[in-house]
Design a protein around this motif. Structure first.
Motif, PDB file in Angstrom:
ATOM      1  N   LEU A   1       2.619  -1.705   3.108  1.00  0.00           N
ATOM      2  CA  LEU A   1       3.446  -2.034   4.275  1.00  0.00           C
ATOM      3  C   LEU A   1       2.617  -2.261   5.537  1.00  0.00           C
ATOM      4  CD1 LEU A   1       6.406   0.476   3.748  1.00  0.00           C
ATOM      5  CD2 LEU A   1       6.460  -2.011   3.439  1.00  0.00           C
ATOM      6  N   ASN A   2       1.457  -1.632   5.613  1.00  0.00           N
ATOM      7  CA  ASN A   2       0.587  -1.784   6.778  1.00  0.00           C
ATOM      8  C   ASN A   2      -0.502  -2.832   6.559  1.00  0.00           C
ATOM      9  OD1 ASN A   2       1.318   0.236   9.006  1.00  0.00           O
ATOM     10  ND2 ASN A   2       1.554   1.412   7.122  1.00  0.00           N
TER      11      ASN A   2
ATOM     12  N   LYS B   1       6.677   2.593   8.532  1.00  0.00           N
ATOM     13  CA  LYS B   1       7.451   1.402   8.182  1.00  0.00           C
ATOM     14  C   LYS B   1       8.533   1.809   7.192  1.00  0.00           C
ATOM     15  CE  LYS B   1       4.068  -1.449   9.764  1.00  0.00           C
ATOM     16  NZ  LYS B   1       4.048  -2.534  10.586  1.00  0.00           N
ATOM     17  N   GLU B   2       9.626   1.073   7.204  1.00  0.00           N
ATOM     18  CA  GLU B   2      10.727   1.382   6.291  1.00  0.00           C
ATOM     19  C   GLU B   2      10.269   1.178   4.847  1.00  0.00           C
ATOM     20  OE1 GLU B   2      15.276   0.033   5.462  1.00  0.00           O
ATOM     21  OE2 GLU B   2      14.498  -0.079   7.505  1.00  0.00           O
TER      22      GLU B   2
ATOM     23  N   GLN C   1       2.652   2.756   1.737  1.00  0.00           N
ATOM     24  CA  GLN C   1       2.291   2.678   3.152  1.00  0.00           C
ATOM     25  C   GLN C   1       1.112   1.730   3.359  1.00  0.00           C
ATOM     26  OE1 GLN C   1       3.644   4.074   6.149  1.00  0.00           O
ATOM     27  NE2 GLN C   1       5.342   4.147   4.703  1.00  0.00           N
TER      28      GLN C   1
END
Length: 190
Positions: free
Chosen positions: A149-150, A121-122, A146
């Motif tokens: 974002l996840n 993911k950005e 991360q």
């Protein structure tokens, strides 16, 4: 409350390395030392898919790097080099193709019980830079980001600095959890 089998987790690299040590001890029929035994309930829950462990490319990169460095350190010691002499050993001792394949196999085996996120993911690079300026490892911050974002519920780590830092807890939406906290969650939820 999140059900255990639907709980989304990212295990820090230090936890996966501990799992690797446990597997090695079991394969060699060596008694698992007390320092590793506290990880057994988490490893068992991981193997039984009691939670969804997320692994991104960043996890794989760091795990491969750590396992390669550990294997190289072992080879250096077994070749008679001390820690102070490791730089001298670098030009003489390298990992063989078989050793590298073994490391990659370890990583691939962790993917069996994990939710593999191939695309990254950005990331908010300003956020990462801000936190690394505060003396956090860039990889720790990238993995935390991360996990966030996840949409992980927890980032589980053995790193006391990460677990105890109020600013990290305020800047990341994922809950940073130490090994004992997570072990208690596993035992309480069955």
């Amino acid at each position: 409350m999140v059900k255990m089998d639907s709980m989304k987790i990212m295990l820090d690299t230090n936890i996966l390395v501990k799992f690797t040590f446990i597997y090695y001890k079991e394969d060699e029929n060596i008694k698992i030392p007390k320092s590793l035994r506290k990880f057994l309930p988490i490893l068992t829950a991981f193997e039984l898919n009691k939670f969804r462990n997320v692994i991104t490319m960043w996890n794989r990169f760091e795990l491969r790097d750590v396992l390669m460095r550990l294997k190289l350190a072992e080879k250096n010691f077994m070749s008679g080099f001390t820690i102070d002499e490791f730089r001298d050993a670098e030009e003489n001792i390298q990992l063989s193709r078989k050793e590298l394949e073994g490391i990659n196999l370890i990583i691939d085996n962790f993917l069996i019980n994990s939710e593999w996120v191939y695309s990254t993911k950005e990331m908010n690079l300003e956020k990462i830079e801000k936190m690394t300026k505060k003396d956090f490892s860039h990889m720790d911050i990238i993995l935390l980001h991360q996990a966030e974002l996840n949409n992980c519920d927890y980032f589980v780590t053995n790193d006391k600095k990460l677990c105890s830092n109020k600013e990290l807890k305020e800047n990341f939406k994922v809950k940073i959890c130490n090994v004992n906290e997570f072990k208690n969650k596993i035992m309480n939820l069955g």
